[in-house]
Design an enzyme around this catalytic site. Sequence first.
Site, mmCIF file in Angstrom:
data_model
loop_
_atom_site.group_PDB
_atom_site.id
_atom_site.type_symbol
_atom_site.label_atom_id
_atom_site.label_comp_id
_atom_site.label_asym_id
_atom_site.label_seq_id
_atom_site.Cartn_x
_atom_site.Cartn_y
_atom_site.Cartn_z
ATOM 1 N N ARG A 1 0.737 -1.237 0.053
ATOM 2 C CA ARG A 1 0.032 -0.054 -0.086
ATOM 3 C C ARG A 1 0.756 1.354 0.174
ATOM 4 O O ARG A 1 0.705 2.181 -0.716
ATOM 5 C CB ARG A 1 -0.967 -0.004 1.092
ATOM 6 C CG ARG A 1 -1.934 1.212 1.204
ATOM 7 C CD ARG A 1 -3.040 0.887 0.304
ATOM 8 N NE ARG A 1 -2.611 1.725 -1.059
ATOM 9 C CZ ARG A 1 -2.949 1.194 -2.263
ATOM 10 N NH1 ARG A 1 -3.732 0.075 -2.431
ATOM 11 N NH2 ARG A 1 -2.712 1.815 -3.449
ATOM 12 N N LYS B 1 0.606 24.847 -2.877
ATOM 13 C CA LYS B 1 -0.796 24.051 -2.491
ATOM 14 C C LYS B 1 -0.498 22.648 -2.741
ATOM 15 O O LYS B 1 -0.714 22.072 -3.942
ATOM 16 C CB LYS B 1 -1.881 24.708 -3.599
ATOM 17 C CG LYS B 1 -2.247 26.212 -3.311
ATOM 18 C CD LYS B 1 -3.172 26.540 -4.332
ATOM 19 C CE LYS B 1 -3.394 28.056 -4.077
ATOM 20 N NZ LYS B 1 -4.529 28.562 -5.175
ATOM 21 N N LYS C 1 2.173 39.915 -1.071
ATOM 22 C CA LYS C 1 0.704 39.691 -1.650
ATOM 23 C C LYS C 1 0.145 40.890 -1.040
ATOM 24 O O LYS C 1 0.802 41.595 -0.249
ATOM 25 C CB LYS C 1 0.228 38.579 -1.217
ATOM 26 C CG LYS C 1 0.658 37.346 -1.864
ATOM 27 C CD LYS C 1 -0.406 35.914 -1.774
ATOM 28 C CE LYS C 1 0.061 34.874 -2.469
ATOM 29 N NZ LYS C 1 -0.660 33.895 -2.457
ATOM 30 N N GLU D 1 2.676 40.205 -6.070
ATOM 31 C CA GLU D 1 1.206 39.785 -6.682
ATOM 32 C C GLU D 1 0.777 41.169 -6.990
ATOM 33 O O GLU D 1 0.529 42.068 -6.284
ATOM 34 C CB GLU D 1 0.444 39.112 -5.626
ATOM 35 C CG GLU D 1 -0.841 38.874 -6.251
ATOM 36 C CD GLU D 1 -1.479 37.869 -5.319
ATOM 37 O OE1 GLU D 1 -1.606 36.598 -5.619
ATOM 38 O OE2 GLU D 1 -1.946 38.267 -4.446
ATOM 39 N N ASP E 1 -2.501 38.417 -11.035
ATOM 40 C CA ASP E 1 -3.864 37.969 -10.333
ATOM 41 C C ASP E 1 -4.925 38.071 -11.054
ATOM 42 O O ASP E 1 -5.732 39.148 -10.880
ATOM 43 C CB ASP E 1 -3.689 38.348 -8.976
ATOM 44 C CG ASP E 1 -4.598 37.756 -8.090
ATOM 45 O OD1 ASP E 1 -4.748 36.423 -8.474
ATOM 46 O OD2 ASP E 1 -5.175 38.232 -7.353
#
Length: 285
Positions: free
Chosen positions: A101, A136, A168, A197, A218
């Site tokens: 597995r 992510k 950001k 950004e 963005d």
Amino acid sequence: MNSPVPVPKDLPQQVERALAEDIGSGDLTAALIAAGASGRASVITREKAIICGIPYVNGTFARIDPRVRIEWKIAEGAAALANQCLFEVTGPARALLTGERTALNFLQLLSGTATATHAHVEFLKGTACRLLDTRKTIPGLRTAQKYAVRVGGGHNHRIGLYDGILIKENHIMAAGSIARAVSAARASGATVPVEVEVESLAELRQAIAAGADIAMLDDFPLDRMAEAVAINRAAPKPLKIEASGGVTMDTIRSIAQTGVDYISVGSITKHVRAIDLSMRFQWER
């Protein structure tokens, strides 16, 4: 088999953690098999895929029992057809069952990441644009997934918060302006790329004037993206331009054709679908 790209240095630790969470204090089911029993198994893919994870499979079985032998029928990064045999493995039956597995989890996940990456990269052929991943990722498996992105033909954005500065909206608000945020980044002494950004052409101009290295557009529509590329090219010191947000297989080529340098796509690691694999056993008495 050798990997076409460098294998993550923390591979042994990732294998160790994966086995620990699966085996715990011991594999109770495998203990039902006679200790001296040997076995043979073959692993096939039930669908087309870019195969990735060979070092992780090797590491998994080597950690369980060094007597296990694996014969790979395909190279890392190669394209496999449906129902193709990927590898055969022989050794103590208990070890094969215990490692099955964990080994397949690595191979399915990383092949899924590499396959999704490859599919996006195919749409960028003939352009100068590069596909980037994002942060992510599945917790604990970032370096593994970013490795799979490279195997699939993509490129890595920053690995984490320590090897790149991405300014950001919240950072800009806290600093007071794009210029102040970039100035603070330079003053920190960090020798890493500084990216900003931006959400408008005005902010792009501010990032250029501030001396950033990269500007991330963005969620820009295509026409504004093309205008941003033109503004940047006319600047005395152009930046690299990255497009991000809402990128799909239907839009990625049109985005690349605007002239951006990079396109970052979170879905290749965040929404990854595991490749369907199957392990078939034969027992030796």
